[in-house]
Structure formats: C-alpha cells, structure tokens
Motif scaffolding. Sequence first.
Motif, PDB file in Angstrom:
ATOM      1  N   UNK A  86       0.812  -1.212   0.000  1.00  0.00           N
ATOM      2  CA  UNK A  86       0.000   0.000   0.000  1.00  0.00           C
ATOM      3  C   UNK A  86       0.850   1.268   0.000  1.00  0.00           C
ATOM      4  N   UNK A  87       1.932   1.249   0.743  1.00  0.00           N
ATOM      5  CA  UNK A  87       2.815   2.417   0.861  1.00  0.00           C
ATOM      6  C   UNK A  87       4.255   2.024   0.561  1.00  0.00           C
ATOM      7  N   UNK A  88       4.558   1.745  -0.691  1.00  0.00           N
ATOM      8  CA  UNK A  88       5.913   1.289  -1.007  1.00  0.00           C
ATOM      9  C   UNK A  88       6.984   2.316  -0.635  1.00  0.00           C
ATOM     10  N   UNK A  89       6.593   3.573  -0.504  1.00  0.00           N
ATOM     11  CA  UNK A  89       7.556   4.617  -0.158  1.00  0.00           C
ATOM     12  C   UNK A  89       7.846   4.696   1.336  1.00  0.00           C
ATOM     13  N   UNK A  90       7.051   4.002   2.159  1.00  0.00           N
ATOM     14  CA  UNK A  90       7.268   4.023   3.610  1.00  0.00           C
ATOM     15  C   UNK A  90       8.596   3.347   3.933  1.00  0.00           C
ATOM     16  N   UNK A  91       9.222   3.800   4.995  1.00  0.00           N
ATOM     17  CA  UNK A  91      10.527   3.237   5.353  1.00  0.00           C
ATOM     18  C   UNK A  91      10.399   1.755   5.649  1.00  0.00           C
ATOM     19  N   UNK A  92      11.262   0.932   5.065  1.00  0.00           N
ATOM     20  CA  UNK A  92      11.151  -0.510   5.254  1.00  0.00           C
ATOM     21  C   UNK A  92      11.562  -0.986   6.646  1.00  0.00           C
ATOM     22  N   UNK A  93      12.291  -0.186   7.367  1.00  0.00           N
ATOM     23  CA  UNK A  93      12.821  -0.642   8.643  1.00  0.00           C
ATOM     24  C   UNK A  93      11.796  -0.835   9.738  1.00  0.00           C
ATOM     25  N   UNK A  94      10.980   0.166  10.015  1.00  0.00           N
ATOM     26  CA  UNK A  94      10.099   0.103  11.167  1.00  0.00           C
ATOM     27  C   UNK A  94       8.651  -0.229  10.826  1.00  0.00           C
ATOM     28  N   UNK A  95       8.325  -0.261   9.539  1.00  0.00           N
ATOM     29  CA  UNK A  95       6.966  -0.638   9.154  1.00  0.00           C
ATOM     30  C   UNK A  95       5.916   0.326   9.647  1.00  0.00           C
ATOM     31  N   UNK A  96       4.882  -0.200  10.276  1.00  0.00           N
ATOM     32  CA  UNK A  96       3.731   0.619  10.645  1.00  0.00           C
ATOM     33  C   UNK A  96       3.990   1.541  11.826  1.00  0.00           C
ATOM     34  N   UNK A  97       5.047   1.386  12.532  1.00  0.00           N
ATOM     35  CA  UNK A  97       5.309   2.238  13.697  1.00  0.00           C
ATOM     36  C   UNK A  97       5.608   3.685  13.309  1.00  0.00           C
ATOM     37  N   UNK A  98       6.039   3.913  12.072  1.00  0.00           N
ATOM     38  CA  UNK A  98       6.388   5.248  11.619  1.00  0.00           C
ATOM     39  C   UNK A  98       5.309   5.895  10.760  1.00  0.00           C
ATOM     40  N   UNK A  99       4.139   5.303  10.680  1.00  0.00           N
ATOM     41  CA  UNK A  99       3.086   5.852   9.830  1.00  0.00           C
ATOM     42  C   UNK A  99       2.490   7.110  10.451  1.00  0.00           C
ATOM     43  N   UNK A 100       2.279   8.122   9.608  1.00  0.00           N
ATOM     44  CA  UNK A 100       1.554   9.294  10.101  1.00  0.00           C
ATOM     45  C   UNK A 100       0.058   8.986  10.050  1.00  0.00           C
ATOM     46  N   UNK A 101      -0.752   9.928  10.487  1.00  0.00           N
ATOM     47  CA  UNK A 101      -2.200   9.683  10.598  1.00  0.00           C
ATOM     48  C   UNK A 101      -2.842   9.337   9.255  1.00  0.00           C
ATOM     49  N   UNK A 102      -2.467  10.051   8.212  1.00  0.00           N
ATOM     50  CA  UNK A 102      -3.042   9.798   6.884  1.00  0.00           C
ATOM     51  C   UNK A 102      -2.604   8.431   6.362  1.00  0.00           C
ATOM     52  N   UNK A 103      -1.310   8.115   6.491  1.00  0.00           N
ATOM     53  CA  UNK A 103      -0.817   6.810   6.050  1.00  0.00           C
ATOM     54  C   UNK A 103      -1.503   5.686   6.828  1.00  0.00           C
ATOM     55  N   UNK A 104      -1.668   5.886   8.125  1.00  0.00           N
ATOM     56  CA  UNK A 104      -2.324   4.880   8.952  1.00  0.00           C
ATOM     57  C   UNK A 104      -3.735   4.606   8.448  1.00  0.00           C
ATOM     58  N   UNK A 105      -4.460   5.663   8.139  1.00  0.00           N
ATOM     59  CA  UNK A 105      -5.822   5.522   7.642  1.00  0.00           C
ATOM     60  C   UNK A 105      -5.857   4.743   6.324  1.00  0.00           C
ATOM     61  N   UNK A 106      -4.919   5.050   5.439  1.00  0.00           N
ATOM     62  CA  UNK A 106      -4.846   4.370   4.143  1.00  0.00           C
ATOM     63  C   UNK A 106      -4.536   2.888   4.339  1.00  0.00           C
ATOM     64  N   UNK A 107      -3.597   2.576   5.230  1.00  0.00           N
ATOM     65  CA  UNK A 107      -3.198   1.186   5.443  1.00  0.00           C
ATOM     66  C   UNK A 107      -4.310   0.391   6.133  1.00  0.00           C
TER      67      UNK A 107
END
Length: 142
Positions: A86-107
């Motif tokens: 869903x978010x290929x641009x998100x950092x691969x290291x920490x996964x969902x722990x680094x998601x901002x509010x908008x990214x979290x909603x999308x995921x």
Amino acid sequence: MTERTPASVFGDRRIGEFSFREHLELIRKRPGMYGLDGSYGDYVTYLHGYDAGTRDSALLGFREWLLLKLGHHSSFVWSRLVTELVLPEASPGRGYRDLDEKQNSVVVEALFRLLGEFLQDRDVERDGLRSIFRDYALQFRE
C-alpha cells in the motif's frame, strides 16, 4: 433416548459466534468495542492474537497470497507486506510504527480490503487455499 440440541445452538454454530469475515467487519466498524484505537498497529496485534487463537488457521495463506500480489519473495510477515503493497515509499525498517495519521488511515482501509479479497479467493471454491499455495509454490520455486 434422543439427544436434545442445546438452546445456544443455531444452525451450524452457537448463538453469538461469528464467522471470521463477520468478526473482521465488527472490529473494523467498532474498534473501541474490542479495546482497539483503530490504528493499524492495534489491528495487527489483535489479528495476530485472533489467528493464534485459531491455531493459525484464520490467516492461513494470507502471507503467501500477499506475496503473490507483491510479485517478489520477502521474509517479512503479513503485516509488513500490507504496508509494502500500500505504501511502497514508507521506510522498510520500522513498518507501521512510523506511519503518520493519513498513512495509517490508508493502510487500515487497505488491510480490510485485502483481507476481504483474500477470504474471497480462499473461500470461493473448495480448493481456494490449495490454489493459493500452489500458485505461491510455482511463482517462488527455487
């Protein structure tokens, strides 16, 4: 002597029991009722626990199905594969722990959509799960 059906049984399941698909809809719509805050991390934790409670049968094949969608092999668990899809641009290291509010909603939205698609593919035919594992084995042969 005839056996009596317990009053708590309705059809092929007990009153109050839900299918996994129904349970997913309940936690998606009303996460607070299940002690969840609606974040992807909370859903992941809950679903890992739910899956463990079913002896790993509720999500059996989900990781392999996600890898087929992703198109390449990975050692990540299903929860990280969802964020990668869903978010290929998100950092691969920490996964969902680094998601901002908008990214979290999308995921979160994608998680339930992907689970629905997976369950449809898995349950569409009698051998749906077998087909997933067969396709996985064919695509990722070593």
